[in-house]
Design a protein around this motif. Structure first.
Motif, PDB file in Angstrom:
ATOM      1  N   UNK A  23       0.838  -1.211   0.000  1.00 58.05           N
ATOM      2  CA  UNK A  23       0.000   0.000   0.000  1.00 58.05           C
ATOM      3  C   UNK A  23       0.865   1.250   0.000  1.00 58.05           C
ATOM      4  N   UNK A  24       1.971   1.214   0.762  1.00 65.22           N
ATOM      5  CA  UNK A  24       2.871   2.367   0.785  1.00 65.22           C
ATOM      6  C   UNK A  24       3.533   2.557  -0.572  1.00 65.22           C
ATOM      7  N   UNK A  25       3.940   1.467  -1.213  1.00 64.76           N
ATOM      8  CA  UNK A  25       4.585   1.564  -2.521  1.00 64.76           C
ATOM      9  C   UNK A  25       3.637   2.146  -3.566  1.00 64.76           C
ATOM     10  N   UNK A  26       2.357   1.818  -3.439  1.00 66.09           N
ATOM     11  CA  UNK A  26       1.376   2.310  -4.403  1.00 66.09           C
ATOM     12  C   UNK A  26       1.185   3.820  -4.296  1.00 66.09           C
ATOM     13  N   UNK A  27       1.513   4.387  -3.146  1.00 73.69           N
ATOM     14  CA  UNK A  27       1.341   5.831  -2.949  1.00 73.69           C
ATOM     15  C   UNK A  27       2.555   6.624  -3.417  1.00 73.69           C
ATOM     16  N   UNK A  28       3.630   5.920  -3.817  1.00 70.51           N
ATOM     17  CA  UNK A  28       4.860   6.608  -4.236  1.00 70.51           C
ATOM     18  C   UNK A  28       4.781   6.951  -5.710  1.00 70.51           C
ATOM     19  N   UNK A  29       4.869   8.242  -6.013  1.00 72.73           N
ATOM     20  CA  UNK A  29       4.793   8.694  -7.403  1.00 72.73           C
ATOM     21  C   UNK A  29       6.062   9.424  -7.825  1.00 72.73           C
ATOM     22  N   UNK A  30       7.117   9.321  -7.033  1.00 73.19           N
ATOM     23  CA  UNK A  30       8.381   9.972  -7.370  1.00 73.19           C
ATOM     24  C   UNK A  30       9.221   9.084  -8.268  1.00 73.19           C
ATOM     25  N   UNK A  31      10.480   9.452  -8.462  1.00 67.30           N
ATOM     26  CA  UNK A  31      11.353   8.680  -9.349  1.00 67.30           C
ATOM     27  C   UNK A  31      11.700   7.328  -8.737  1.00 67.30           C
ATOM     28  N   UNK A  32      11.808   6.346  -9.600  1.00 66.53           N
ATOM     29  CA  UNK A  32      12.184   4.988  -9.197  1.00 66.53           C
ATOM     30  C   UNK A  32      13.424   4.589  -9.983  1.00 66.53           C
ATOM     31  N   UNK A  33      14.424   4.080  -9.250  1.00 75.00           N
ATOM     32  CA  UNK A  33      15.669   3.676  -9.911  1.00 75.00           C
ATOM     33  C   UNK A  33      15.953   2.222  -9.569  1.00 75.00           C
ATOM     34  N   UNK A  34      16.766   1.568 -10.365  1.00 72.92           N
ATOM     35  CA  UNK A  34      17.102   0.171 -10.058  1.00 72.92           C
ATOM     36  C   UNK A  34      17.852   0.058  -8.734  1.00 72.92           C
ATOM     37  N   UNK A  35      17.665  -1.055  -8.069  1.00 70.16           N
ATOM     38  CA  UNK A  35      18.400  -1.350  -6.836  1.00 70.16           C
ATOM     39  C   UNK A  35      19.742  -1.933  -7.251  1.00 70.16           C
ATOM     40  N   UNK A  36      20.734  -1.069  -7.410  1.00 70.86           N
ATOM     41  CA  UNK A  36      22.006  -1.515  -7.966  1.00 70.86           C
ATOM     42  C   UNK A  36      23.158  -0.727  -7.369  1.00 70.86           C
ATOM     43  N   UNK A  37      24.339  -1.307  -7.460  1.00 71.83           N
ATOM     44  CA  UNK A  37      25.543  -0.637  -6.975  1.00 71.83           C
ATOM     45  C   UNK A  37      25.805   0.640  -7.756  1.00 71.83           C
ATOM     46  N   UNK A  38      25.520   0.621  -9.059  1.00 73.92           N
ATOM     47  CA  UNK A  38      25.772   1.801  -9.888  1.00 73.92           C
ATOM     48  C   UNK A  38      24.938   2.981  -9.426  1.00 73.92           C
ATOM     49  N   UNK A  39      23.655   2.734  -9.126  1.00 77.62           N
ATOM     50  CA  UNK A  39      22.794   3.823  -8.652  1.00 77.62           C
ATOM     51  C   UNK A  39      23.236   4.296  -7.271  1.00 77.62           C
ATOM     52  N   UNK A  40      23.587   3.347  -6.384  1.00 76.46           N
ATOM     53  CA  UNK A  40      24.020   3.736  -5.044  1.00 76.46           C
ATOM     54  C   UNK A  40      25.281   4.592  -5.096  1.00 76.46           C
ATOM     55  N   UNK A  41      26.159   4.293  -6.053  1.00 71.65           N
ATOM     56  CA  UNK A  41      27.422   5.019  -6.175  1.00 71.65           C
ATOM     57  C   UNK A  41      27.209   6.477  -6.555  1.00 71.65           C
ATOM     58  N   UNK A  42      26.020   6.850  -7.035  1.00 70.49           N
ATOM     59  CA  UNK A  42      25.734   8.228  -7.418  1.00 70.49           C
ATOM     60  C   UNK A  42      25.188   9.053  -6.256  1.00 70.49           C
ATOM     61  N   UNK A  43      24.941   8.412  -5.112  1.00 69.55           N
ATOM     62  CA  UNK A  43      24.222   9.086  -4.026  1.00 69.55           C
ATOM     63  C   UNK A  43      25.137   9.913  -3.132  1.00 69.55           C
ATOM     64  N   UNK A  44      24.695  11.101  -2.820  1.00 70.04           N
ATOM     65  CA  UNK A  44      25.350  11.890  -1.787  1.00 70.04           C
ATOM     66  C   UNK A  44      24.801  11.533  -0.411  1.00 70.04           C
ATOM     67  N   UNK A  45      23.542  11.094  -0.379  1.00 69.47           N
ATOM     68  CA  UNK A  45      22.901  10.629   0.849  1.00 69.47           C
ATOM     69  C   UNK A  45      22.103   9.392   0.514  1.00 69.47           C
ATOM     70  N   UNK A  46      22.378   8.310   1.191  1.00 68.99           N
ATOM     71  CA  UNK A  46      21.624   7.072   0.999  1.00 68.99           C
ATOM     72  C   UNK A  46      20.757   6.837   2.228  1.00 68.99           C
TER      73      UNK A  46
END
Length: 406
Positions: A23-46
Protein backbone atom coordinates in the motif's frame (compact mmCIF):
# COMPACT_ATOMS: atom_id res chain seq x y z
CA UNK A 1 26.19 18.51 -7.30
CA UNK A 2 25.63 15.27 -5.42
CA UNK A 3 22.30 13.65 -6.05
CA UNK A 4 20.06 12.21 -3.34
CA UNK A 5 18.39 8.93 -4.11
CA UNK A 6 16.18 6.54 -2.18
CA UNK A 7 16.40 2.81 -2.80
CA UNK A 8 12.89 1.46 -2.14
CA UNK A 9 12.68 -1.97 -0.61
CA UNK A 10 10.54 -3.08 -3.54
CA UNK A 11 13.73 -3.48 -5.58
CA UNK A 12 15.24 -5.81 -3.00
CA UNK A 13 12.04 -7.86 -2.57
CA UNK A 14 8.62 -7.24 -4.03
CA UNK A 15 5.99 -6.27 -1.43
CA UNK A 16 3.46 -8.97 -0.65
CA UNK A 17 0.12 -8.03 -2.30
CA UNK A 18 -2.26 -6.49 0.23
CA UNK A 19 0.50 -5.76 2.74
CA UNK A 20 1.29 -2.39 4.34
CA UNK A 21 4.45 -2.25 2.22
CA UNK A 22 2.45 -2.75 -0.96
CA UNK A 23 0.00 0.00 0.00
CA UNK A 24 2.87 2.37 0.79
CA UNK A 25 4.59 1.56 -2.52
CA UNK A 26 1.38 2.31 -4.40
CA UNK A 27 1.34 5.83 -2.95
CA UNK A 28 4.86 6.61 -4.24
CA UNK A 29 4.79 8.69 -7.40
CA UNK A 30 8.38 9.97 -7.37
CA UNK A 31 11.35 8.68 -9.35
CA UNK A 32 12.18 4.99 -9.20
CA UNK A 33 15.67 3.68 -9.91
CA UNK A 34 17.10 0.17 -10.06
CA UNK A 35 18.40 -1.35 -6.84
CA UNK A 36 22.01 -1.52 -7.97
CA UNK A 37 25.54 -0.64 -6.98
CA UNK A 38 25.77 1.80 -9.89
CA UNK A 39 22.79 3.82 -8.65
CA UNK A 40 24.02 3.74 -5.04
CA UNK A 41 27.42 5.02 -6.17
CA UNK A 42 25.73 8.23 -7.42
CA UNK A 43 24.22 9.09 -4.03
CA UNK A 44 25.35 11.89 -1.79
CA UNK A 45 22.90 10.63 0.85
CA UNK A 46 21.62 7.07 1.00
CA UNK A 47 18.54 6.31 3.11
CA UNK A 48 18.94 2.72 4.27
CA UNK A 49 15.45 1.32 4.88
CA UNK A 50 15.90 -2.18 3.44
CA UNK A 51 15.68 -4.18 6.66
CA UNK A 52 14.50 -3.21 10.14
CA UNK A 53 15.21 -4.15 13.75
CA UNK A 54 13.49 -7.54 13.55
CA UNK A 55 15.92 -9.07 11.06
CA UNK A 56 16.39 -12.78 11.84
CA UNK A 57 18.81 -13.84 9.09
CA UNK A 58 22.01 -12.55 7.51
CA UNK A 59 21.67 -9.77 4.94
CA UNK A 60 21.91 -10.96 1.34
CA UNK A 61 25.27 -10.24 -0.28
CA UNK A 62 23.57 -8.25 -3.06
CA UNK A 63 21.87 -5.92 -0.57
CA UNK A 64 25.08 -5.46 1.40
CA UNK A 65 27.04 -4.63 -1.76
CA UNK A 66 24.51 -2.01 -2.90
CA UNK A 67 24.50 -0.23 0.47
CA UNK A 68 28.29 -0.42 0.71
CA UNK A 69 28.62 1.21 -2.73
CA UNK A 70 27.22 4.53 -1.50
CA UNK A 71 30.14 6.99 -1.24
CA UNK A 72 28.34 9.62 0.83
CA UNK A 73 26.49 9.69 4.12
CA UNK A 74 24.03 7.01 5.23
CA UNK A 75 20.85 7.60 7.20
CA UNK A 76 19.40 4.34 8.54
CA UNK A 77 15.72 3.84 9.27
CA UNK A 78 15.19 1.91 12.53
CA UNK A 79 18.62 0.24 12.35
CA UNK A 80 21.31 -0.12 9.67
CA UNK A 81 20.35 -3.07 7.48
CA UNK A 82 21.87 -6.25 8.85
CA UNK A 83 21.93 -5.16 12.48
CA UNK A 84 19.98 -7.33 14.92
CA UNK A 85 17.81 -4.92 16.89
CA UNK A 86 17.55 -7.29 19.85
CA UNK A 87 21.25 -7.99 20.39
CA UNK A 88 23.19 -5.20 18.64
CA UNK A 89 25.10 -7.86 16.69
CA UNK A 90 25.64 -7.73 12.91
CA UNK A 91 24.02 -10.38 10.75
CA UNK A 92 26.42 -10.42 7.84
CA UNK A 93 27.95 -7.23 6.46
CA UNK A 94 26.61 -4.01 7.99
CA UNK A 95 27.35 -0.56 6.60
CA UNK A 96 27.73 1.79 9.55
CA UNK A 97 25.28 4.69 9.46
CA UNK A 98 26.13 8.31 10.13
CA UNK A 99 22.75 8.61 11.85
CA UNK A 100 19.74 6.41 12.59
CA UNK A 101 16.13 7.42 13.08
CA UNK A 102 13.93 5.04 15.03
CA UNK A 103 10.38 5.19 16.36
CA UNK A 104 8.33 4.92 19.57
CA UNK A 105 11.09 3.39 21.74
CA UNK A 106 14.78 2.58 21.38
CA UNK A 107 15.65 -1.04 20.67
CA UNK A 108 18.31 -2.95 22.65
CA UNK A 109 20.52 -2.95 19.56
CA UNK A 110 20.77 0.85 19.71
CA UNK A 111 22.46 0.58 23.13
CA UNK A 112 24.39 -2.69 22.93
CA UNK A 113 27.74 -2.88 21.19
CA UNK A 114 28.65 -2.93 18.38
CA UNK A 115 25.16 -1.70 17.41
CA UNK A 116 25.61 1.50 19.39
CA UNK A 117 28.58 2.42 17.16
CA UNK A 118 27.09 1.13 13.89
CA UNK A 119 23.95 3.26 14.35
CA UNK A 120 25.83 6.55 14.61
CA UNK A 121 23.77 9.37 16.13
CA UNK A 122 20.37 7.91 17.10
CA UNK A 123 17.22 10.03 16.88
CA UNK A 124 13.98 8.81 18.45
CA UNK A 125 10.99 10.09 16.46
CA UNK A 126 7.42 10.39 17.71
CA UNK A 127 4.98 8.84 15.23
CA UNK A 128 1.88 9.21 17.39
CA UNK A 129 1.88 5.86 19.20
CA UNK A 130 0.50 6.37 22.73
CA UNK A 131 2.36 5.00 25.75
CA UNK A 132 -0.65 2.74 26.40
CA UNK A 133 0.59 0.56 23.52
CA UNK A 134 3.68 -0.45 25.49
CA UNK A 135 2.07 -3.26 27.57
CA UNK A 136 0.85 -4.92 24.39
CA UNK A 137 4.42 -5.07 23.10
CA UNK A 138 5.46 -7.03 26.18
CA UNK A 139 8.93 -5.51 26.49
CA UNK A 140 10.85 -5.94 29.72
CA UNK A 141 14.04 -4.12 28.76
CA UNK A 142 14.89 -0.52 29.61
CA UNK A 143 17.68 1.94 29.05
CA UNK A 144 19.24 2.36 32.45
CA UNK A 145 18.87 5.75 34.08
CA UNK A 146 17.36 7.60 37.04
CA UNK A 147 13.85 7.32 35.60
CA UNK A 148 14.04 3.54 36.12
CA UNK A 149 14.82 3.74 39.87
CA UNK A 150 14.93 6.21 42.73
CA UNK A 151 17.84 6.46 45.11
CA UNK A 152 17.03 6.14 48.82
CA UNK A 153 15.67 9.33 50.31
CA UNK A 154 17.40 11.24 53.08
CA UNK A 155 15.31 10.93 56.24
CA UNK A 156 16.01 13.87 58.58
CA UNK A 157 15.60 11.52 61.57
CA UNK A 158 18.07 8.95 60.23
CA UNK A 159 21.21 7.84 62.05
CA UNK A 160 24.07 5.55 61.12
CA UNK A 161 22.27 2.37 62.18
CA UNK A 162 19.14 3.13 60.13
CA UNK A 163 21.20 3.71 56.97
CA UNK A 164 22.41 0.11 56.84
CA UNK A 165 25.62 -1.71 57.67
CA UNK A 166 27.79 -3.20 54.90
CA UNK A 167 30.30 -5.89 55.85
CA UNK A 168 33.06 -6.79 53.40
CA UNK A 169 35.08 -9.98 53.66
CA UNK A 170 38.74 -9.09 53.10
CA UNK A 171 41.51 -11.37 51.86
CA UNK A 172 45.10 -11.40 53.03
CA UNK A 173 46.71 -11.15 49.59
CA UNK A 174 44.81 -8.25 47.96
CA UNK A 175 43.67 -5.95 50.75
CA UNK A 176 43.33 -3.04 48.33
CA UNK A 177 40.31 -4.64 46.65
CA UNK A 178 38.36 -4.80 49.91
CA UNK A 179 39.36 -1.21 50.70
CA UNK A 180 38.05 -0.02 47.32
CA UNK A 181 34.77 -1.85 47.95
CA UNK A 182 34.57 -0.15 51.34
CA UNK A 183 35.12 3.25 49.72
CA UNK A 184 32.29 2.56 47.26
CA UNK A 185 29.98 1.50 50.09
CA UNK A 186 30.77 4.52 52.26
CA UNK A 187 30.31 7.02 49.43
CA UNK A 188 27.15 5.17 48.46
CA UNK A 189 25.49 6.36 51.65
CA UNK A 190 25.48 3.38 53.99
CA UNK A 191 25.77 4.23 57.67
CA UNK A 192 28.54 1.80 58.64
CA UNK A 193 31.15 -0.27 56.82
CA UNK A 194 33.11 -3.12 58.35
CA UNK A 195 36.10 -4.91 56.84
CA UNK A 196 36.27 -8.47 58.17
CA UNK A 197 39.92 -9.56 58.15
CA UNK A 198 41.01 -13.22 58.19
CA UNK A 199 43.82 -12.63 60.69
CA UNK A 200 45.48 -9.98 62.86
CA UNK A 201 48.23 -9.18 60.35
CA UNK A 202 45.68 -8.43 57.62
CA UNK A 203 43.59 -6.48 60.10
CA UNK A 204 46.56 -4.28 60.98
CA UNK A 205 47.12 -3.52 57.27
CA UNK A 206 43.48 -2.54 56.90
CA UNK A 207 43.53 -0.37 60.02
CA UNK A 208 46.22 1.73 58.39
CA UNK A 209 43.66 2.77 55.77
CA UNK A 210 40.66 5.07 55.98
CA UNK A 211 39.82 5.93 59.59
CA UNK A 212 36.06 5.73 59.12
CA UNK A 213 36.09 2.00 58.36
CA UNK A 214 35.60 -0.57 61.11
CA UNK A 215 38.10 -3.45 61.00
CA UNK A 216 37.58 -6.74 62.84
CA UNK A 217 39.05 -10.25 62.95
CA UNK A 218 35.83 -11.73 64.38
CA UNK A 219 34.41 -14.82 62.68
CA UNK A 220 31.55 -14.61 60.21
CA UNK A 221 29.35 -16.53 62.65
CA UNK A 222 30.04 -13.95 65.37
CA UNK A 223 29.42 -11.03 63.02
CA UNK A 224 26.09 -12.50 61.95
CA UNK A 225 24.87 -12.26 65.53
CA UNK A 226 24.41 -8.54 64.81
CA UNK A 227 21.43 -8.49 62.45
CA UNK A 228 22.04 -4.83 61.65
CA UNK A 229 24.72 -6.10 59.25
CA UNK A 230 22.16 -6.33 56.47
CA UNK A 231 24.39 -6.33 53.38
CA UNK A 232 27.63 -8.18 52.65
CA UNK A 233 30.22 -8.05 49.88
CA UNK A 234 32.06 -11.29 49.12
CA UNK A 235 34.75 -11.57 46.47
CA UNK A 236 37.03 -8.54 46.05
CA UNK A 237 40.57 -9.68 46.81
CA UNK A 238 39.53 -13.21 47.84
CA UNK A 239 41.20 -16.37 46.56
CA UNK A 240 38.85 -18.68 44.60
CA UNK A 241 38.34 -21.16 47.43
CA UNK A 242 35.30 -23.31 48.07
CA UNK A 243 35.05 -22.08 51.65
CA UNK A 244 33.73 -18.74 50.40
CA UNK A 245 30.78 -20.47 48.73
CA UNK A 246 29.98 -22.02 52.12
CA UNK A 247 30.26 -18.61 53.78
CA UNK A 248 27.91 -17.12 51.18
CA UNK A 249 25.34 -19.80 52.00
CA UNK A 250 25.84 -19.19 55.72
CA UNK A 251 25.18 -15.46 55.34
CA UNK A 252 22.20 -15.90 53.02
CA UNK A 253 20.63 -18.43 55.37
CA UNK A 254 20.05 -15.75 58.02
CA UNK A 255 18.41 -13.39 55.53
CA UNK A 256 21.28 -11.03 54.77
CA UNK A 257 21.80 -9.75 51.23
CA UNK A 258 25.05 -10.74 49.53
CA UNK A 259 26.79 -9.08 46.57
CA UNK A 260 29.05 -11.77 45.05
CA UNK A 261 32.03 -10.69 42.96
CA UNK A 262 35.52 -11.73 41.84
CA UNK A 263 36.94 -14.56 44.01
CA UNK A 264 33.55 -15.98 44.98
CA UNK A 265 32.47 -16.12 41.34
CA UNK A 266 35.74 -17.84 40.45
CA UNK A 267 35.22 -20.35 43.26
CA UNK A 268 31.84 -21.31 41.77
CA UNK A 269 33.15 -21.78 38.21
CA UNK A 270 31.13 -24.52 36.54
CA UNK A 271 28.80 -24.78 39.54
CA UNK A 272 26.58 -21.68 39.48
CA UNK A 273 24.06 -23.37 41.78
CA UNK A 274 26.52 -22.65 44.59
CA UNK A 275 25.68 -18.96 44.22
CA UNK A 276 22.00 -19.44 45.01
CA UNK A 277 21.07 -17.18 47.88
CA UNK A 278 23.13 -14.24 46.66
CA UNK A 279 21.24 -11.04 45.89
CA UNK A 280 23.49 -9.76 43.09
CA UNK A 281 26.24 -11.34 40.99
CA UNK A 282 28.70 -9.01 39.21
CA UNK A 283 30.71 -11.05 36.66
CA UNK A 284 32.76 -9.67 33.82
CA UNK A 285 32.64 -11.66 30.58
CA UNK A 286 35.46 -14.03 31.53
CA UNK A 287 33.89 -14.86 34.89
CA UNK A 288 30.49 -15.25 33.24
CA UNK A 289 31.91 -17.68 30.67
CA UNK A 290 33.45 -19.86 33.38
CA UNK A 291 30.22 -19.82 35.39
CA UNK A 292 27.47 -20.09 32.83
CA UNK A 293 29.06 -20.88 29.46
CA UNK A 294 29.22 -18.89 26.20
CA UNK A 295 27.31 -15.65 25.78
CA UNK A 296 26.87 -16.46 22.06
CA UNK A 297 26.48 -12.85 20.93
CA UNK A 298 23.34 -12.17 22.98
CA UNK A 299 24.24 -10.51 26.28
CA UNK A 300 20.63 -9.83 27.37
CA UNK A 301 19.54 -13.43 26.82
CA UNK A 302 22.65 -14.82 28.52
CA UNK A 303 22.22 -12.57 31.57
CA UNK A 304 18.54 -13.44 31.84
CA UNK A 305 19.30 -17.18 31.74
CA UNK A 306 21.92 -16.77 34.45
CA UNK A 307 19.54 -14.78 36.65
CA UNK A 308 16.80 -17.36 36.24
CA UNK A 309 19.23 -20.20 37.02
CA UNK A 310 20.59 -18.65 40.23
CA UNK A 311 17.67 -16.57 41.49
CA UNK A 312 20.05 -13.61 41.71
CA UNK A 313 20.21 -10.32 39.86
CA UNK A 314 23.07 -10.63 37.35
CA UNK A 315 25.07 -7.54 36.44
CA UNK A 316 27.13 -8.57 33.41
CA UNK A 317 29.90 -5.98 33.27
CA UNK A 318 31.33 -4.48 30.11
CA UNK A 319 31.16 -1.36 27.95
CA UNK A 320 27.47 -2.19 27.54
CA UNK A 321 26.69 -3.53 31.02
CA UNK A 322 23.39 -5.39 31.30
CA UNK A 323 21.48 -5.99 34.53
CA UNK A 324 19.02 -8.90 34.53
CA UNK A 325 16.51 -9.92 37.21
CA UNK A 326 15.25 -13.49 37.70
CA UNK A 327 11.76 -12.37 36.57
CA UNK A 328 13.08 -11.29 33.15
CA UNK A 329 13.47 -7.54 33.68
CA UNK A 330 16.55 -6.11 32.01
CA UNK A 331 18.37 -2.77 32.08
CA UNK A 332 21.06 -1.79 29.57
CA UNK A 333 23.61 0.72 30.84
CA UNK A 334 25.24 2.89 28.17
CA UNK A 335 26.22 5.65 30.62
CA UNK A 336 29.89 4.81 31.16
CA UNK A 337 33.09 6.04 29.50
CA UNK A 338 35.78 3.72 28.10
CA UNK A 339 38.31 4.84 30.71
CA UNK A 340 36.25 3.06 33.36
CA UNK A 341 38.02 -0.13 32.20
CA UNK A 342 40.69 0.00 34.90
CA UNK A 343 41.65 -2.45 37.63
CA UNK A 344 39.71 -2.04 40.87
CA UNK A 345 36.72 -0.12 39.52
CA UNK A 346 34.60 -3.26 39.80
CA UNK A 347 35.41 -3.45 43.52
CA UNK A 348 34.06 0.08 43.96
CA UNK A 349 30.91 -0.98 42.07
CA UNK A 350 30.35 -4.02 44.31
CA UNK A 351 30.55 -1.85 47.42
CA UNK A 352 28.21 0.73 45.93
CA UNK A 353 25.58 -1.92 45.11
CA UNK A 354 25.76 -3.25 48.67
CA UNK A 355 25.36 0.26 50.09
CA UNK A 356 22.15 0.83 48.12
CA UNK A 357 20.78 -2.57 49.15
CA UNK A 358 21.66 -1.81 52.79
CA UNK A 359 19.57 1.37 52.52
CA UNK A 360 16.52 -0.52 51.27
CA UNK A 361 16.69 -0.62 47.49
CA UNK A 362 15.65 -3.98 45.98
CA UNK A 363 18.56 -5.84 44.33
CA UNK A 364 17.56 -5.10 40.70
CA UNK A 365 17.10 -1.39 41.33
CA UNK A 366 20.26 -1.24 43.46
CA UNK A 367 22.38 -2.89 40.77
CA UNK A 368 20.95 -0.70 38.00
CA UNK A 369 21.32 2.50 40.03
CA UNK A 370 24.88 1.62 41.04
CA UNK A 371 25.88 0.92 37.43
CA UNK A 372 24.61 4.33 36.31
CA UNK A 373 26.09 6.26 39.26
CA UNK A 374 29.39 4.41 38.85
CA UNK A 375 29.54 5.41 35.17
CA UNK A 376 28.54 8.98 35.94
CA UNK A 377 31.32 9.29 38.51
CA UNK A 378 33.76 8.05 35.87
CA UNK A 379 32.56 10.69 33.39
CA UNK A 380 33.07 13.34 36.06
CA UNK A 381 36.57 12.08 36.85
CA UNK A 382 37.80 12.30 33.25
CA UNK A 383 40.19 10.15 31.26
CA UNK A 384 43.25 8.76 32.99
CA UNK A 385 41.01 7.49 35.78
CA UNK A 386 42.25 4.93 38.28
CA UNK A 387 39.97 3.13 40.73
CA UNK A 388 40.91 5.43 43.62
CA UNK A 389 39.59 8.41 41.64
CA UNK A 390 36.02 7.09 41.57
CA UNK A 391 34.81 7.35 45.20
CA UNK A 392 35.32 11.13 45.54
CA UNK A 393 33.10 11.67 42.49
CA UNK A 394 30.28 9.41 43.69
CA UNK A 395 28.78 12.21 45.80
CA UNK A 396 28.13 14.46 42.80
CA UNK A 397 26.93 11.53 40.70
CA UNK A 398 24.44 10.60 43.41
CA UNK A 399 23.22 14.18 43.71
CA UNK A 400 22.81 14.30 39.94
CA UNK A 401 20.69 11.17 40.02
CA UNK A 402 18.57 12.48 42.89
CA UNK A 403 17.87 15.74 41.06
CA UNK A 404 16.56 13.91 37.99
CA UNK A 405 12.96 14.61 37.00
CA UNK A 406 10.88 12.50 34.61
Amino acid sequence: GAQTCALPISYAARPRPGSDAARAAARWHGPVVPFSEAEAARCGLLVDAVFGAGLARPVEDRVARVIAAAPGRVLAVDVPSGLDGATGQPRGEVRAADATVTFFRLKPGHLLLPGRVLCGAVMLADIGLPASVLPTVGGQAWRNGPGLWRLPGLDPTAHKYTRGHVTILAGAGMTGAARLAAAGARRGGTGLVTLAAPDRATGDVLRAGDPGVIVTEASVAALLMDRRRNAWVLGPGLEPQRIYINILQQIAAVGCQVVADAGVLAAAAGEPAGLRGAAVLTPHEGEFLRLFGPIAGDRPAAARRAAAATGAVVLLKGPDTVIAAPDGRLAINDHAPPWLASGGTGDVLAGLIAALIAQGLPPFEAAAAAAWVHGDAAWRSGSGLIAEDLPPHLNQAIEGARSYRD
